[in-house]
Write a protein that holds these residues in place. Structure first.
Motif, PDB file in Angstrom:
ATOM      1  N   ALA A 366       6.239  -1.671   2.237  1.00  0.00           N
ATOM      2  CA  ALA A 366       6.197  -0.557   3.198  1.00  0.00           C
ATOM      3  C   ALA A 366       6.140   0.702   2.337  1.00  0.00           C
ATOM      4  CB  ALA A 366       7.411  -0.565   4.110  1.00  0.00           C
ATOM      5  N   CYS A 367       5.094   0.795   1.520  1.00  0.00           N
ATOM      6  CA  CYS A 367       5.121   1.708   0.372  1.00  0.00           C
ATOM      7  C   CYS A 367       4.969   3.172   0.738  1.00  0.00           C
ATOM      8  CB  CYS A 367       4.068   1.305  -0.660  1.00  0.00           C
ATOM      9  SG  CYS A 367       2.363   1.559  -0.142  1.00  0.00           S
ATOM     10  N   GLY A 368       4.638   3.476   1.997  1.00  0.00           N
ATOM     11  CA  GLY A 368       4.485   4.877   2.355  1.00  0.00           C
ATOM     12  C   GLY A 368       3.501   5.548   1.418  1.00  0.00           C
ATOM     13  N   SER A 369       3.839   6.723   0.945  1.00  0.00           N
ATOM     14  CA  SER A 369       2.932   7.462   0.065  1.00  0.00           C
ATOM     15  C   SER A 369       3.221   7.228  -1.410  1.00  0.00           C
ATOM     16  CB  SER A 369       2.975   8.951   0.397  1.00  0.00           C
ATOM     17  OG  SER A 369       4.307   9.394   0.540  1.00  0.00           O
ATOM     18  N   GLY A 370       3.971   6.168  -1.735  1.00  0.00           N
ATOM     19  CA  GLY A 370       4.012   5.683  -3.105  1.00  0.00           C
ATOM     20  C   GLY A 370       5.179   6.101  -3.973  1.00  0.00           C
TER      21      GLY A 370
END
Length: 974
Positions: A366-370
């Motif tokens: 669920a890496c989102g923006s990293g």
């Protein structure tokens, strides 16, 4: 020594690097009037041991807390000298300044954590200038004076703000949001690339500076982006091959001159100072219209993320390396010369571990923006550099480059905005790390394709089957939180039903969305597709239906590191979370000599190789599924007791704006209806958690019960019309058919509560979420909100037991937690139904009690003591809350006829006084009379348990141990 003499002595000085280094430094000290390096523990020449492979240690000069200093012969490459200092910064205790000099020039580099490098160059000919002499003195005496004024975080926030404003302007003019986001992402990367000299210096900024014609500027921007696809010419400049997918699509949106002005201002910033650990979060807020409102809100700092990265990645890898390092040291002790068998075996073992690092994989599903991916990448590169440094110290040749890179991190992200920014975060982080540590950036192309960061759902495939995760070594991340009661509404019924179908055996339907990631992490480990998992969750994972995923985890493996209740930032909002790291038993193993700078005190470590766990930073034998150590009482084995069933409930869920003001309710009571029945039949006092702890707020509610048909409800004209106007439109959009069909009724009218309290005059209520576990009496005529816990009993004995220290302790360990204030949340199933009441005074025994304790009660005498103490506590509290000098009790004829209770109203002039008299304020202050009343109650309840040794000094753990024993004893009999 004067500046003139210093310059004369060292200008065109022919001394060799070794011969001139210390003499030059001593003369510099004389010039500045500072002490010379003569203290091996704090300030010395040749800091560090001689390297077995050749070379003279870590730094030519070192001063603790100030600098590491490396000298070179005039004309030599100072970049190589800076790289050496950077390589050995850890061994030099991470000094804030790194200084390199060739006697003709002195370069001062700032290395303050969280701040950019702002180098200062002082040439020999200019050393006598007052400002240069001051800077050099600060190097020795006060390095904080050279600290950059703006942190990396502040610079990144500033840049994100500029791009956020521009993104909003472009979207408002009708440009598609995804096109705007992609274009601005390309622009920001160009700004970074030119400042790092990956693009010709200033090429993008110059393009913007010269832009006066929109069409021409648009074409030039597009041409530059296209050149970056494959490499090639852009005007007279040669553009390197970037590719990686970022420039695969070139579509410049419609621009205005004002947009170019904003881009120009952003381009003139120093993009080398962007902080990748927060870059993705901040830019996603600006580029994603759904998150625009979060610009300027808080974000999670990298130090907090490290609370997961350290135990899941650093600790086990450094334990592995410690074992290899010990073996290498022993082999080299046997080696007689470089190249013999022992040396070759040692070198092979070193490269075996480097290969292990190269192939190590970290997944954030669920890496989102990293942010997590960048921290993991940086961590792996830092480990590889450190391993090289330590191998060199042992006598081996370090490898030429650093091989850990973007291929080491894998991501899954549903949001396409975030997924693209995650890739850019990783690219920028990779480039920054390599350049800041003196390594060349990989080429051909510069941006390697990051197909390992996937834009897809992490839980379900498009056909509703379970999504698969790639095989990795470690799983980390901050999955989305969404309470069980909200999941269906937020996700949609189709997706919600598919989740339940796929995961119904392992994740309860009422569990928080984050629990599915925990379940997947556990399964990955059991399948051998991961070694360890570390995830952020809502801190309510410790209890209720959420805890079932942790129950399964501790059944199959161990939780080896956890922080039960930590502050966090989720979507810009401050929340409380639990950080949980788990894996097979070996995941908790830590070598006794792992780290020179461990996250925690190694004095807490047991013998080398022994599995250990950490809870809130302290070593413990084992962590239970409620994130409490086995050193404490393990209440996870407690079960629900049959004698407590059908007694405690959560209140009714409205599912619409059924509530009305007191004045409106009283007015409706005087209005006639066609059916001849007063409106008091369907309007009632409404109680929520705030009413209990802060006093009645005067809200009433329209309640058509759980069976009344629409035709009958319509005969109550005014209440029905209110519901038609304020409830019906919303309910007709509800995704549950039953709530649409019966729109005039509560979404959860709770017939069980109505039946349980139908013959009671009053009931016990408690706020579901509250700092203090407070119980209070209310008329059975009220309607409890779902933020209220209701106990269907009317006797003071039950009231007293619930308000005792024993039930409070039990409920605080069995509850879940909520909100920034981390308030305990009372749940009937875990807090009430598991609680072992004193024998013969259980809810089953007290069913039907009405004030007078029955003569056949086997505990009549002690029950009367509890009842008297409880009545006294309540009377004292009521007298404090509503003193007759300040309050009068009122009721209208219509209320009285309907059987509603009197209402307290402040007498004129005492409104402010009464407003301060709340149960929250009372228990915050806990005056002596209140404390004594509770202790008297506790003593009576302790007697009912037969604990004749009880005193107020008895420990909480002892009380819980005894209560658990009672629970288990009764569970065995059920």
């Amino acid at each position: 020594m004067t500046p003139e003499a210093f310059i004369a002595r060292w200008k065109d000085n022919a001394l060799t690097e070794r011969a001139g280094a210390q003499a030059h430094f001593d003369d510099l000290c004389d010039l500045l009037g500072v002490a010379k390096p003569r203290d091996p523990e704090h300030y010395c020449f040749e800091r560090g041991a001689k390297k077995s492979g050749g070379g003279d240690g870590w730094a030519d000069v070192w001063k603790r807390g100030c600098f590491g200093w490396e000298n070179k012969k005039p004309g030599r490459d100072l970049k190589a000298a800076l790289k050496q200092l950077t390589d050995y910064a850890l061994e030099l205790e991470n000094p804030p300044l790194l200084v390199v000099s060739d006697r003709e020039r002195i370069e001062i580099h700032t290395a303050f954590t969280g701040y950019p490098d702002e180098p200062r160059l002082i040439h020999l000919a200019d050393i006598g200038q007052p400002e240069n002499l001051q800077i050099l003195r600060w190097v020795f005496t006060d390095p904080e004076k050279l600290k950059p004024t703006k942190s990396l975080a502040a610079i990144t926030e500033d840049a994100a703000g500029k791009f956020g404003s521009l993104a909003e302007a472009l979207r408002e003019r009708g440009n598609p949001p995804d096109q705007v986001a992609h274009f601005l992402t390309q622009c920001l990367f160009c700004m970074f690339a030119e400042d790092e000299n990956l693009l010709p210096r200033g090429i993008f900024t110059s393009l913007l500076d010269k832009a006066v014609d929109i069409e021409r500027a648009t074409n030039r921007i597009a041409a530059l982006f296209q050149a970056m696809q494959t490499g090639g010419d852009y005007g007279d400049a040669e553009i390197r091959w970037f590719n990686g997918g970022l420039f695969e699509t070139v579509a410049v949106p419609q621009l205005m001159l004002s947009d170019l002005v904003t881009l120009r201002a952003a381009a003139h910033m120093d993009w080398r100072a962007i902080d990748p650990s927060i870059f993705g979060t901040l830019f996603e807020r600006g580029l994603n219209p759904k998150k625009r409102s979060q610009l300027g809100a808080h974000y999670t700092d990298p130090a907090t993320i490290m609370k997961l990265v350290e135990p899941v990645i650093i600790r086990p890898l450094m334990a592995e390396w410690a074992t290899h390092r010990d073996s290498i040291r022993k082999l080299l002790d046997k080696s007689k010369k470089q190249g013999d068998k022992a040396y070759k075996d040692a070198n092979a073992e070193f490269h075996q571990f480097l290969e292990r690092l190269k192939n190590y994989r970290v997944l954030d599903a669920a890496c989102g923006s990293g942010n997590f991916l960048y921290v993991a990448l940086k961590t792996l590169k830092d480990i590889e550099r450190r391993v090289n440094t330590e191998a060199e110290q042992l006598g081996l040749q370090r490898q030429i480059g650093i091989e850990c890179g973007p291929a080491n991190v894998l991501g899954i992200e549903l949001d396409p905005y975030a997924a693209e920014l995650a890739r850019v975060t990783v690219w920028i982080g990779e480039i920054q790390w390599m350049l800041q540590n003196g390594y060349p950036v990989s080429d051909k192309p510069i941006l390697k394709p990051l197909h390992n960061i996937e834009n897809r759902d992490a839980l379900l495939n498009a056909d509703g089957t379970e999504a698969q995760w790639p095989k990795t070594d470690a799983i980390i991340g901050n999955p989305p939180f969404l309470g069980g009661s909200k999941k269906s509404g937020e996700l949609g019924k189709t997706y919600f039903d598919a989740l339940n179908k796929v995961y119904d055996k392992d994740v309860p339907g009422g569990a928080d969305l984050v629990c599915y990631w925990f379940d997947k992490g556990r399964k990955q480990i059991l399948a051998g597709d991961a070694l360890a998992t570390g995830l952020v969750s809502t801190n309510s994972i410790r209890g209720g239906s959420n805890r079932k995923v942790l129950d399964a985890i501790v059944s199959d493996m161990v939780i080896f590191d956890a922080w039960a209740d930590e502050p966090w930032v989720n979507d810009g909002a401050a929340v409380r979370v639990s950080l949980v790291c788990f894996g097979m038993a070996g995941s908790a193993t830590r070598h006794a000599d792992v780290a020179q700078t461990p996250l925690r005190d190694d004095s807490l470590l047991p013998h080398a190789g022994q599995p250990i766990s950490y809870l809130d930073g302290r070593s413990v034998a084992r962590i239970n599924s409620d994130l409490v150590s086995t050193d404490d009482v393990d209440l996870t084995s407690a079960t629900r007791l049959l004698e407590n069933s059908k007694t405690a409930y959560l209140g009714m869920k409205k599912g619409g704006a059924f509530d009305i003001a007191k004045e409106l309710a009283l007015a409706w009571m005087t209005q006639p209806n066609p059916n001849g029945i007063p409106n008091s039949e369907v309007i009632k006092p409404w109680v929520n958690g705030t009413d209990i702890v802060k006093g009645l707020q005067g809200k009433w509610i329209v309640d058509f019960g759980n069976e009344m048909p629409e035709s009958s409800a319509s005969l109550f004209e005014a209440p029905f019309q209110h519901v038609v106007q304020h409830v019906k439109p919303e309910r007709l959009l509800n995704n549950r058919e039953i709530r649409r069909r019966y729109w005039w009724r509560f979404s959860e009218p709770m017939p069980a509560i109505r039946s349980a309290i139908s013959d009671l005059e009053h009931v016990i209520v408690t706020p579901r979420v509250s700092k203090h576990r407070i119980f209070s009496w209310r008329s059975s005529k009220i309607i409890p909100d779902d933020g209220v816990g209701l106990i269907a009993r009317a006797d003071d004995t039950t009231f007293g037991i619930l308000h005792s220290r024993f039930h409070e302790l039990w409920s605080l360990r069995m509850c879940t937690w909520l909100g920034v204030g981390n308030d305990p949340r009372y749940t009937p199933t875990t807090c009430f139904e598991t609680f072992p009441f004193p024998a013969h005074l259980t809810p089953k025994d007290t069913s039907g009690w009405r004030g007078v304790i029955p003569a056949d009660c086997l505990m009549k005498a002690v029950a009367e003591k509890i009842s008297a103490a409880a009545e006294k506590l309540n009377s004292l509290r009521e007298a404090w809350l509503n003193p007759p000098e300040w309050v009068e009790w009122v009721i209208t004829p219509e209320e009285e006829k309907a059987g509603f209770p009197k209402r307290p109203v402040a007498k004129p002039g005492h409104e402010a006084d009464v407003k301060k008299r709340t149960l929250t304020n009372l228990y915050n202050a806990r005056p002596a009379w209140l404390d004594m009343a509770h202790k008297e109650l506790d003593a009576a309840v302790a007697e009912a348990y037969g604990w004749m040794d009880y005193t107020p000094e008895m420990s909480d753990e002892e009380i819980l141990r005894r209560l658990l024993a009672l629970n288990l004893e009764r569970s065995a009999k059920n």
